[in-house]
Design a protein around this motif. Structure first.
Motif, PDB file in Angstrom:
ATOM      1  N   LEU A   9       5.651 -44.743 -25.013  1.00 15.94           N
ATOM      2  CA  LEU A   9       5.315 -44.485 -23.619  1.00 15.94           C
ATOM      3  C   LEU A   9       6.370 -43.603 -22.971  1.00 15.94           C
ATOM      4  O   LEU A   9       6.043 -42.667 -22.218  1.00 15.94           O
ATOM      5  N   ALA A  10       7.626 -43.863 -23.272  1.00 11.78           N
ATOM      6  CA  ALA A  10       8.700 -43.019 -22.741  1.00 11.78           C
ATOM      7  C   ALA A  10       8.580 -41.595 -23.269  1.00 11.78           C
ATOM      8  O   ALA A  10       8.816 -40.621 -22.536  1.00 11.78           O
ATOM      9  N   GLU A  11       8.196 -41.454 -24.532  1.00 14.84           N
ATOM     10  CA  GLU A  11       8.032 -40.126 -25.120  1.00 14.84           C
ATOM     11  C   GLU A  11       6.919 -39.350 -24.411  1.00 14.84           C
ATOM     12  O   GLU A  11       7.084 -38.160 -24.090  1.00 14.84           O
ATOM     13  N   VAL A  12       5.796 -40.013 -24.165  1.00 11.25           N
ATOM     14  CA  VAL A  12       4.675 -39.345 -23.495  1.00 11.25           C
ATOM     15  C   VAL A  12       5.057 -38.965 -22.066  1.00 11.25           C
ATOM     16  O   VAL A  12       4.773 -37.846 -21.601  1.00 11.25           O
ATOM     17  N   ARG A  13       5.705 -39.849 -21.351  1.00 15.23           N
ATOM     18  CA  ARG A  13       6.064 -39.573 -19.958  1.00 15.23           C
ATOM     19  C   ARG A  13       7.102 -38.459 -19.860  1.00 15.23           C
ATOM     20  O   ARG A  13       7.030 -37.610 -18.962  1.00 15.23           O
ATOM     21  N   THR A  14       8.048 -38.449 -20.776  1.00 13.08           N
ATOM     22  CA  THR A  14       9.032 -37.362 -20.801  1.00 13.08           C
ATOM     23  C   THR A  14       8.352 -36.034 -21.091  1.00 13.08           C
ATOM     24  O   THR A  14       8.665 -35.006 -20.473  1.00 13.08           O
ATOM     25  N   PHE A  15       7.413 -36.045 -22.029  1.00 18.46           N
ATOM     26  CA  PHE A  15       6.663 -34.830 -22.350  1.00 18.46           C
ATOM     27  C   PHE A  15       5.918 -34.326 -21.115  1.00 18.46           C
ATOM     28  O   PHE A  15       5.930 -33.122 -20.812  1.00 18.46           O
ATOM     29  N   ARG A  16       5.296 -35.210 -20.380  1.00 22.23           N
ATOM     30  CA  ARG A  16       4.534 -34.799 -19.195  1.00 22.23           C
ATOM     31  C   ARG A  16       5.455 -34.226 -18.119  1.00 22.23           C
ATOM     32  O   ARG A  16       5.084 -33.278 -17.409  1.00 22.23           O
ATOM     33  N   GLN A  17       6.652 -34.774 -18.011  1.00 19.21           N
ATOM     34  CA  GLN A  17       7.604 -34.248 -17.035  1.00 19.21           C
ATOM     35  C   GLN A  17       8.044 -32.838 -17.393  1.00 19.21           C
ATOM     36  O   GLN A  17       8.171 -31.973 -16.525  1.00 19.21           O
ATOM     37  N   HIS A  18       8.273 -32.602 -18.692  1.00 13.84           N
ATOM     38  CA  HIS A  18       8.756 -31.295 -19.140  1.00 13.84           C
ATOM     39  C   HIS A  18       7.631 -30.263 -19.268  1.00 13.84           C
ATOM     40  O   HIS A  18       7.905 -29.059 -19.254  1.00 13.84           O
ATOM     41  N   HIS A  19       6.398 -30.720 -19.384  1.00 15.99           N
ATOM     42  CA  HIS A  19       5.263 -29.803 -19.581  1.00 15.99           C
ATOM     43  C   HIS A  19       4.115 -30.214 -18.655  1.00 15.99           C
ATOM     44  O   HIS A  19       3.053 -30.659 -19.103  1.00 15.99           O
ATOM     45  N   PRO A  20       4.322 -30.083 -17.360  1.00 16.08           N
ATOM     46  CA  PRO A  20       3.307 -30.552 -16.399  1.00 16.08           C
ATOM     47  C   PRO A  20       1.999 -29.767 -16.465  1.00 16.08           C
ATOM     48  O   PRO A  20       0.974 -30.244 -15.955  1.00 16.08           O
ATOM     49  N   ASP A  21       2.008 -28.568 -17.075  1.00 11.84           N
ATOM     50  CA  ASP A  21       0.792 -27.767 -17.166  1.00 11.84           C
ATOM     51  C   ASP A  21      -0.091 -28.164 -18.340  1.00 11.84           C
ATOM     52  O   ASP A  21      -1.225 -27.683 -18.449  1.00 11.84           O
ATOM     53  N   VAL A  22       0.386 -29.025 -19.225  1.00 15.85           N
ATOM     54  CA  VAL A  22      -0.412 -29.450 -20.388  1.00 15.85           C
ATOM     55  C   VAL A  22      -1.360 -30.563 -19.960  1.00 15.85           C
ATOM     56  O   VAL A  22      -0.934 -31.618 -19.488  1.00 15.85           O
ATOM     57  N   ARG A  23      -2.663 -30.307 -20.144  1.00 24.21           N
ATOM     58  CA  ARG A  23      -3.677 -31.298 -19.761  1.00 24.21           C
ATOM     59  C   ARG A  23      -4.264 -32.039 -20.956  1.00 24.21           C
ATOM     60  O   ARG A  23      -4.817 -33.121 -20.801  1.00 24.21           O
ATOM     61  N   TYR A  24      -4.146 -31.434 -22.142  1.00 27.42           N
ATOM     62  CA  TYR A  24      -4.728 -32.050 -23.336  1.00 27.42           C
ATOM     63  C   TYR A  24      -3.715 -32.048 -24.477  1.00 27.42           C
ATOM     64  O   TYR A  24      -2.876 -31.151 -24.589  1.00 27.42           O
ATOM     65  N   VAL A  25      -3.853 -33.038 -25.341  1.00 28.26           N
ATOM     66  CA  VAL A  25      -3.014 -33.161 -26.533  1.00 28.26           C
ATOM     67  C   VAL A  25      -3.918 -33.397 -27.733  1.00 28.26           C
ATOM     68  O   VAL A  25      -4.778 -34.278 -27.712  1.00 28.26           O
ATOM     69  N   ASP A  26      -3.740 -32.599 -28.785  1.00 26.18           N
ATOM     70  CA  ASP A  26      -4.469 -32.797 -30.035  1.00 26.18           C
ATOM     71  C   ASP A  26      -3.779 -33.884 -30.847  1.00 26.18           C
ATOM     72  O   ASP A  26      -2.594 -33.763 -31.187  1.00 26.18           O
ATOM     73  N   LEU A  27      -4.516 -34.948 -31.149  1.00 24.11           N
ATOM     74  CA  LEU A  27      -4.018 -36.001 -32.031  1.00 24.11           C
ATOM     75  C   LEU A  27      -4.549 -35.701 -33.426  1.00 24.11           C
ATOM     76  O   LEU A  27      -5.763 -35.691 -33.653  1.00 24.11           O
ATOM     77  N   ILE A  28      -3.670 -35.439 -34.379  1.00 25.04           N
ATOM     78  CA  ILE A  28      -4.063 -34.841 -35.658  1.00 25.04           C
ATOM     79  C   ILE A  28      -3.497 -35.611 -36.850  1.00 25.04           C
ATOM     80  O   ILE A  28      -2.434 -36.225 -36.767  1.00 25.04           O
ATOM     81  N   ALA A  29      -4.236 -35.575 -37.949  1.00 27.32           N
ATOM     82  CA  ALA A  29      -3.809 -36.174 -39.212  1.00 27.32           C
ATOM     83  C   ALA A  29      -4.356 -35.324 -40.345  1.00 27.32           C
ATOM     84  O   ALA A  29      -5.355 -34.616 -40.189  1.00 27.32           O
ATOM     85  N   LEU A  30      -3.717 -35.405 -41.504  1.00 23.54           N
ATOM     86  CA  LEU A  30      -4.115 -34.600 -42.649  1.00 23.54           C
ATOM     87  C   LEU A  30      -5.099 -35.385 -43.515  1.00 23.54           C
ATOM     88  O   LEU A  30      -4.853 -36.554 -43.846  1.00 23.54           O
ATOM     89  N   ASP A  31      -6.214 -34.721 -43.882  1.00 26.98           N
ATOM     90  CA  ASP A  31      -7.186 -35.372 -44.755  1.00 26.98           C
ATOM     91  C   ASP A  31      -6.831 -35.133 -46.219  1.00 26.98           C
ATOM     92  O   ASP A  31      -5.811 -34.525 -46.550  1.00 26.98           O
ATOM     93  N   ILE A  32      -7.677 -35.599 -47.115  1.00 27.01           N
ATOM     94  CA  ILE A  32      -7.415 -35.487 -48.549  1.00 27.01           C
ATOM     95  C   ILE A  32      -7.284 -34.035 -48.978  1.00 27.01           C
ATOM     96  O   ILE A  32      -6.449 -33.686 -49.824  1.00 27.01           O
ATOM     97  N   ALA A  33      -8.117 -33.164 -48.404  1.00 30.89           N
ATOM     98  CA  ALA A  33      -8.105 -31.751 -48.788  1.00 30.89           C
ATOM     99  C   ALA A  33      -6.908 -30.991 -48.222  1.00 30.89           C
ATOM    100  O   ALA A  33      -6.695 -29.830 -48.562  1.00 30.89           O
TER     101      ALA A  33
END
Length: 448
Positions: A9-33
């Motif tokens: 939660l602290a990481e997300v809030r710090t990110f929002r403070q430093h990047h107030p123009d970011v409205r979306y975040v891609d949550l990503i993971a690597l598949d088998i391929a």
């Protein structure tokens, strides 16, 4: 769990403070391929996930083929109801994205560390290998090196074109190691390095490789092997994005040109005990020899991991430093397993067989499984190439033979997980068959 939620939660809030123009975040993971999948989250919803709200994605997203399709693998995909599976946020990976046209963030997610990890998720496979090693008092230190090609952004009837030299506007079509190429392509290469560093990736050395438009990037050594594999995965994503922004295509394809060198994924691994002593250097380096023997023993049975597609097999036995047999040697780049010159503290192996488009989590898991097997079996390796240039053992050189060699090898099943091996092998078998379902123009030339 509460402390981890507070940290996230602290990481997300710090990110929002430093990047107030970011409205979306891609949550990503690597598949088998080796491709990223995920969801684009509003940043305010990300705070809820960080605070403990469930994060669920389809379990079968991990099983996507090379082209993104689903294959019937046992009961997965078509007879299981396509269930969701829990994921978690990977702390420390929430970073801004610099290559998109709009402000954006991205963050890694994984099933490892959840109540019900997905057995065939690549990051979970590596996490299980590392957990087992740690219980045995073995702590790997890892560094990846990745080669890639730059192409012109526009394709020519689907085929890649040489990257244009920014200074002369001529095609960079000559094989060369000249360092001047780093200067000529410095703008895009510098952006690649800075963008990767913004993702937390420890970029070190940049090299102009032999192929036209080919480069290599080295990463720093990390005592967190999962993070080292994260770096390799994130670097591929950011590099492709930056290249497009500059009017190029960046490709980690194993063998884009038959007449030029392929692109490899080289992995440096050293092993330490709990006191920080290099295990490989003990007893006149006898553990090193055992580890090498284990790597070579499992190598023929892990070829679908090291060469994950039809094109990757074209790289083997190519023009430069691509082995055709399982071999090892001191300071020998023709070997699959190279022992770089170093002091005892930094003694390590360099595993050179994997193609650049292989899945870094699975490549590292397979290498560590080989090292573990060797340390326990305590067998002597075959002669190094320094003593016998013909030394080596055969490995499969096409996908179907490779899958057969992997699927029923008991040590591989025990060390990487039987469920993963069965799922992965069937995924690769289906990918190979799907690749054959198109008639190439060459067939008409030969047989019409």
């Amino acid at each position: 769990m509460k402390s981890q939620s507070a940290t996230l939660l602290a990481e997300v809030r710090t990110f929002r403070q430093h990047h107030p123009d970011v409205r979306y975040v891609d949550l990503i993971a690597l598949d088998i391929a080796g491709h990223f999948y995920g969801k684009r989250y509003p940043v305010e919803m990300l705070e809820k996930v960080a605070a403990g709200s469930p994060l669920k994605l389809p379990q079968n997203a991990v099983l996507l083929g090379a082209q993104g399709g689903l294959f019937k693998i046992g009961d997965y995909c078509f007879n299981d109801g396509d269930p969701d599976a829990n994921r978690r946020l990977v702390p420390g990976t929430l970073k801004p994205v610099s290559w998109e046209s709009q402000p954006l963030g991205q963050m890694l997610i994984t099933s490892d560390g959840t109540d019900a990890p997905i057995e065939f998720e690549p990051r979970e496979v590596l996490a299980k290998v590392l957990e087992r090693l740690h219980h045995k008092g073995i702590h790997p230190v890892v560094a990846f090196e990745l080669e890639f090609y730059l192409f012109d952004k526009k394709l020519d009837n689907g085929l890649p074109q040489f990257a244009r030299d920014p200074l002369s506007d001529d095609a960079d079509d000559q094989p060369t190691l000249h360092i001047e190429r780093l200067s000529r392509f410095s703008e895009v290469l510098d952006d690649m390095a800075q963008s990767a560093k913004a993702q937390g990736v420890d970029i070190t050395v940049i090299t102009a490789e032999i192929g036209p438009g080919q480069f290599e990037i080295n990463f720093g050594h990390s005592d967190d092997a999962l993070r080292a594999a994260d770096w390799a995965a994130l670097f591929c994503r950011s590099t492709r994005g930056v290249a497009l922004k500059h009017g190029y295509r960046a490709s980690f394809m194993a063998k884009p040109y038959l007449q030029f060198p392929g692109s490899g994924m080289h992995v440096h691994v050293s092993l330490y005990d709990g006191a920080g002593n290099n295990i490989l250097a003990a007893h006149q380096q006898q553990p090193l020899r055992h580890a090498v023997a284990g790597c070579l023993a499992l190598l023929p049975h892990c070829m679908p991991i090291f060469s994950p597609n039809h094109n990757a097999f074209r790289r083997l036995g190519g023009t430069v430093n691509a082995a055709t047999r399982a071999s090892w040697g001191f300071e020998d780049r023709d070997a699959c397993v190279r022992i770089p010159e170093s002091d005892p503290r930094n003694l390590r192996i360099e595993h050179r067989l994997a193609s650049a488009d292989a899945n870094p989590y699975l490549v590292l898991a397979a290498i560590l499984a080989g090292l573990e097997h060797g340390l326990e079996a305590r067998q002597e390796p075959i002669a190094p190439l320094n003593e016998d240039r013909n030394s080596g053992t055969d490995f499969p050189v096409d996908m179907l033979d490779a899958v057969r060699a992997m699927q029923h090898q008991q040590v591989v099943r025990d060390t990487l997980g039987a469920e993963f091996v069965d799922v992965y092998c069937e995924n690769k078998r289906q990918d190979h068959l799907a690749f054959q379902q198109e008639i190439h123009a060459r067939e008409y030339r030969w047989f019409l």
